[in-house]
Motif scaffolding. Structure first.
Motif, mmCIF file in Angstrom:
data_model
loop_
_atom_site.group_PDB
_atom_site.id
_atom_site.type_symbol
_atom_site.label_atom_id
_atom_site.label_comp_id
_atom_site.label_asym_id
_atom_site.label_seq_id
_atom_site.Cartn_x
_atom_site.Cartn_y
_atom_site.Cartn_z
ATOM 1 N N ASP A 45 0.805 -1.213 0.000
ATOM 2 C CA ASP A 45 0.000 0.000 0.000
ATOM 3 C C ASP A 45 0.843 1.270 0.000
ATOM 4 O O ASP A 45 0.405 2.312 -0.469
ATOM 5 C CB ASP A 45 -0.929 0.010 1.219
ATOM 6 N N THR A 46 2.042 1.191 0.580
ATOM 7 C CA THR A 46 2.849 2.403 0.710
ATOM 8 C C THR A 46 3.766 2.621 -0.487
ATOM 9 O O THR A 46 4.373 3.677 -0.592
ATOM 10 C CB THR A 46 3.704 2.340 1.984
ATOM 11 N N LEU A 47 3.896 1.630 -1.376
ATOM 12 C CA LEU A 47 4.753 1.787 -2.550
ATOM 13 C C LEU A 47 4.117 2.772 -3.514
ATOM 14 O O LEU A 47 2.929 2.685 -3.804
ATOM 15 C CB LEU A 47 4.954 0.440 -3.232
ATOM 16 N N GLN A 48 4.914 3.713 -4.020
ATOM 17 C CA GLN A 48 4.389 4.742 -4.903
ATOM 18 C C GLN A 48 5.201 4.788 -6.204
ATOM 19 O O GLN A 48 6.225 5.449 -6.287
ATOM 20 C CB GLN A 48 4.432 6.109 -4.215
ATOM 21 N N PRO A 49 4.759 4.070 -7.234
ATOM 22 C CA PRO A 49 5.452 4.128 -8.524
ATOM 23 C C PRO A 49 5.311 5.523 -9.135
ATOM 24 O O PRO A 49 4.367 6.267 -8.821
ATOM 25 C CB PRO A 49 4.726 3.086 -9.371
ATOM 26 N N PHE A 50 6.218 5.867 -10.035
ATOM 27 C CA PHE A 50 6.151 7.170 -10.685
ATOM 28 C C PHE A 50 6.826 7.131 -12.053
ATOM 29 O O PHE A 50 7.644 6.258 -12.341
ATOM 30 C CB PHE A 50 6.808 8.254 -9.814
ATOM 31 N N VAL A 51 6.454 8.088 -12.867
ATOM 32 C CA VAL A 51 7.123 8.342 -14.145
ATOM 33 C C VAL A 51 7.520 9.811 -14.149
ATOM 34 O O VAL A 51 6.929 10.631 -13.431
ATOM 35 C CB VAL A 51 6.214 8.025 -15.349
ATOM 36 N N LEU A 52 8.537 10.141 -14.954
ATOM 37 C CA LEU A 52 9.010 11.523 -14.972
ATOM 38 C C LEU A 52 9.551 11.892 -16.340
ATOM 39 O O LEU A 52 9.898 11.023 -17.156
ATOM 40 C CB LEU A 52 10.084 11.723 -13.900
ATOM 41 N N ALA A 53 9.628 13.184 -16.572
ATOM 42 C CA ALA A 53 10.235 13.712 -17.791
ATOM 43 C C ALA A 53 10.795 15.085 -17.469
ATOM 44 O O ALA A 53 10.208 15.845 -16.689
ATOM 45 C CB ALA A 53 9.213 13.795 -18.923
ATOM 46 N N GLY A 54 11.943 15.395 -18.064
ATOM 47 C CA GLY A 54 12.566 16.687 -17.807
ATOM 48 C C GLY A 54 13.495 17.087 -18.937
ATOM 49 O O GLY A 54 13.824 16.283 -19.819
ATOM 50 N N ALA A 55 13.929 18.320 -18.912
ATOM 51 C CA ALA A 55 14.843 18.842 -19.928
ATOM 52 C C ALA A 55 15.786 19.830 -19.273
ATOM 53 O O ALA A 55 15.442 20.485 -18.277
ATOM 54 C CB ALA A 55 14.072 19.509 -21.065
ATOM 55 N N GLY A 56 16.990 19.930 -19.827
ATOM 56 C CA GLY A 56 17.963 20.849 -19.246
ATOM 57 C C GLY A 56 19.224 20.915 -20.066
ATOM 58 O O GLY A 56 19.200 20.778 -21.295
ATOM 59 N N ILE A 57 20.344 21.109 -19.387
ATOM 60 C CA ILE A 57 21.629 21.243 -20.056
ATOM 61 C C ILE A 57 22.610 20.212 -19.500
ATOM 62 O O ILE A 57 22.484 19.760 -18.369
ATOM 63 C CB ILE A 57 22.214 22.661 -19.908
ATOM 64 N N ALA A 58 23.587 19.873 -20.326
ATOM 65 C CA ALA A 58 24.622 18.926 -19.933
ATOM 66 C C ALA A 58 25.990 19.522 -20.265
ATOM 67 O O ALA A 58 26.201 20.004 -21.371
ATOM 68 C CB ALA A 58 24.440 17.597 -20.657
ATOM 69 N N ARG A 59 26.873 19.501 -19.289
ATOM 70 C CA ARG A 59 28.270 19.889 -19.539
ATOM 71 C C ARG A 59 29.020 18.614 -19.905
ATOM 72 O O ARG A 59 29.285 17.770 -19.064
ATOM 73 C CB ARG A 59 28.891 20.547 -18.310
ATOM 74 N N PHE A 60 29.351 18.486 -21.161
ATOM 75 C CA PHE A 60 29.940 17.272 -21.705
ATOM 76 C C PHE A 60 31.438 17.496 -21.880
ATOM 77 O O PHE A 60 31.864 18.368 -22.633
ATOM 78 C CB PHE A 60 29.293 16.944 -23.054
ATOM 79 N N GLU A 61 32.240 16.718 -21.171
ATOM 80 C CA GLU A 61 33.695 16.873 -21.232
ATOM 81 C C GLU A 61 34.352 15.577 -21.698
ATOM 82 O O GLU A 61 34.268 14.546 -21.038
ATOM 83 C CB GLU A 61 34.255 17.257 -19.866
ATOM 84 N N ALA A 62 35.019 15.637 -22.859
ATOM 85 C CA ALA A 62 35.739 14.482 -23.393
ATOM 86 C C ALA A 62 37.164 14.476 -22.851
ATOM 87 O O ALA A 62 37.862 15.493 -22.884
ATOM 88 C CB ALA A 62 35.762 14.540 -24.916
ATOM 89 N N ARG A 63 37.592 13.306 -22.374
ATOM 90 C CA ARG A 63 38.937 13.148 -21.819
ATOM 91 C C ARG A 63 39.617 11.957 -22.496
ATOM 92 O O ARG A 63 39.372 10.804 -22.147
ATOM 93 C CB ARG A 63 38.888 12.939 -20.306
ATOM 94 N N PRO A 64 40.509 12.208 -23.460
ATOM 95 C CA PRO A 64 41.155 11.114 -24.181
ATOM 96 C C PRO A 64 42.444 10.664 -23.507
ATOM 97 O O PRO A 64 43.052 11.391 -22.724
ATOM 98 C CB PRO A 64 41.458 11.747 -25.536
ATOM 99 N N SER A 65 42.848 9.457 -23.831
ATOM 100 C CA SER A 65 44.135 8.929 -23.388
ATOM 101 C C SER A 65 44.699 8.071 -24.513
ATOM 102 O O SER A 65 44.045 7.108 -24.942
ATOM 103 C CB SER A 65 43.969 8.103 -22.112
ATOM 104 N N PHE A 66 45.899 8.422 -24.998
ATOM 105 C CA PHE A 66 46.542 7.686 -26.081
ATOM 106 C C PHE A 66 47.853 7.083 -25.586
ATOM 107 O O PHE A 66 48.638 7.749 -24.906
ATOM 108 C CB PHE A 66 46.809 8.603 -27.270
ATOM 109 N N THR A 67 48.045 5.836 -25.933
ATOM 110 C CA THR A 67 49.241 5.107 -25.490
ATOM 111 C C THR A 67 49.940 4.464 -26.679
ATOM 112 O O THR A 67 49.285 3.850 -27.542
ATOM 113 C CB THR A 67 48.855 4.010 -24.477
ATOM 114 N N VAL A 68 51.260 4.611 -26.727
ATOM 115 C CA VAL A 68 52.081 3.970 -27.754
ATOM 116 C C VAL A 68 53.201 3.210 -27.050
ATOM 117 O O VAL A 68 53.982 3.798 -26.295
ATOM 118 C CB VAL A 68 52.678 5.003 -28.729
ATOM 119 N N GLY A 69 53.254 1.907 -27.298
ATOM 120 C CA GLY A 69 54.292 1.096 -26.686
ATOM 121 C C GLY A 69 54.282 1.129 -25.170
ATOM 122 O O GLY A 69 55.345 1.091 -24.533
ATOM 123 N N GLY A 70 53.111 1.254 -24.583
ATOM 124 C CA GLY A 70 52.991 1.282 -23.137
ATOM 125 C C GLY A 70 53.234 2.643 -22.512
ATOM 126 O O GLY A 70 53.168 2.784 -21.287
#
Length: 227
Positions: free
Chosen positions: A123-148
Motif C-alpha cells: 500500500d505504501t509503494l508509490q510508482p512514478f514516471v518523470l520527464a525533464g529537460a535541461g543542459i549537460a556539460r559534456f567533457e571528453a577526456r582522451p588517453s593515447f598510449t604507444v608502446g605502453g
C-alpha cells in the motif's frame, strides 16, 4: 478446553486486528510538507559502466504531482562513436586509445506518481514516471598510449596530431530525460526510492562536424526527506 480455544481465538483475532490497523496506518501516512530533497547514487550502463551521483529537489503541487530539479554527475558516458573517432587517431600513430566522457546534467521536470497495483500488496509503494529537460556539460577526456607510454600530452609535438573538441575539451549541450521508479516511505518525513533514467544528450553539429547524440542510462537509489 473450550475456554482455551476461546482465548486462542481472541488472541488471533486481536493480532489480525492489530495487523490490519498497522497496515491501514501505514497506508494513510501523510507526508510532511510540500517540499522534498534527496541524494542519489547509482551506476550508468551502456557502452561504458561508471558511477553516478547527484541530488534532487522537489515541490509537490499535489500528492501525485511534483516539479523537480536535479543535478547529476556521470563519470563516463563515452559513446561507441566517440571511441571510434579516438580509434582513428590511435591507428594513425600506431597506438591505442581510451576515451572518457564526464557529464554533469542539470534539468527541470515533472514527476507523476500513482498507486501501486493491488496484486503487489504494498500500500505504501508509490510508482512514478518523470520527464525533464535541461543542459549537460559534456567533457571528453582522451588517453593515447604507444608502446605502453602515455603520449596524450605530446600528440602534437611528436605526431603532429591536434585534437579538436570532438575528442578533447568540453561543450554545453541540451539534454532530455525520461524515467520511472518507485518510492517507499520510511516515516512521514523520510523515504527511499529506486529509479532508472534515460538521458538523450543532443549533438552540437554547429560546433563539431558530424557530432552525434549521446545516450545515457542510469540506475540509481535515493534517500530523501519531506519538509
Amino acid at each position: 478446553m473450550i475456554c482455551v480455544r476461546r482465548k486462542a481465538a481472541l488472541v488471533v483475532a486481536g493480532l489480525v486486528f492489530c495487523g490490519l490497523m498497522e497496515r491501514e496506518a501505514q497506508a494513510q501516512v501523510v507526508p510532511d510538507g510540500p517540499y522534498s530533497a534527496q541524494v542519489d547514487a547509482g551506476l550508468t550502463v551502456g557502452n561504458h559502466e561508471a558511477l553516478a551521483s547527484g541530488f534532487e529537489l522537489g515541490w509537490w503541487l499535489r500528492k501525485d504531482l511534483k516539479i523537480f530539479a536535479e543535478a547529476n554527475w556521470m563519470l563516463n558516458v563515452a559513446s561507441s562513436d566517440l571511441d571510434a573517432r579516438a580509434g582513428i587517431i590511435a591507428e594513425a600513430i600506431g597506438g591505442t586509445a581510451a576515451m572518457e566522457a564526464h557529464v554533469t546534467i542539470v534539468d527541470l521536470g515533472v514527476r507523476y506518481a500513482f498507486r501501486a497495483p493491488s496484486f503487489l500488496s504494498l500500500d505504501t509503494l508509490q510508482p512514478f514516471v518523470l520527464a525533464g529537460a535541461g543542459i549537460a556539460r559534456f567533457e571528453a577526456r582522451p588517453s593515447f598510449t604507444v608502446g605502453g607510454t602515455d603520449v596524450t600530452s605530446t600528440l602534437f609535438d611528436t605526431y603532429r596530431a591536434r585534437l579538436g573538441l570532438d575528442l578533447d575539451g568540453y561543450l554545453t549541450k541540451a539534454v532530455f530525460v525520461v524515467g520511472g521508479g518507485a518510492t517507499m516511505p520510511l516515516t512521514s518525513r523520510y523515504f527511499i526510492e529506486g529509479s532508472v533514467r534515460y538521458g538523450h544528450i543532443f549533438p552540437r553539429k554547429a560546433v563539431i562536424a558530424n557530432d552525434t547524440a549521446t545516450p545515457t542510462t542510469r540506475f540509481q537509489a535515493s534517500f530523501g526527506a519531506r519538509f
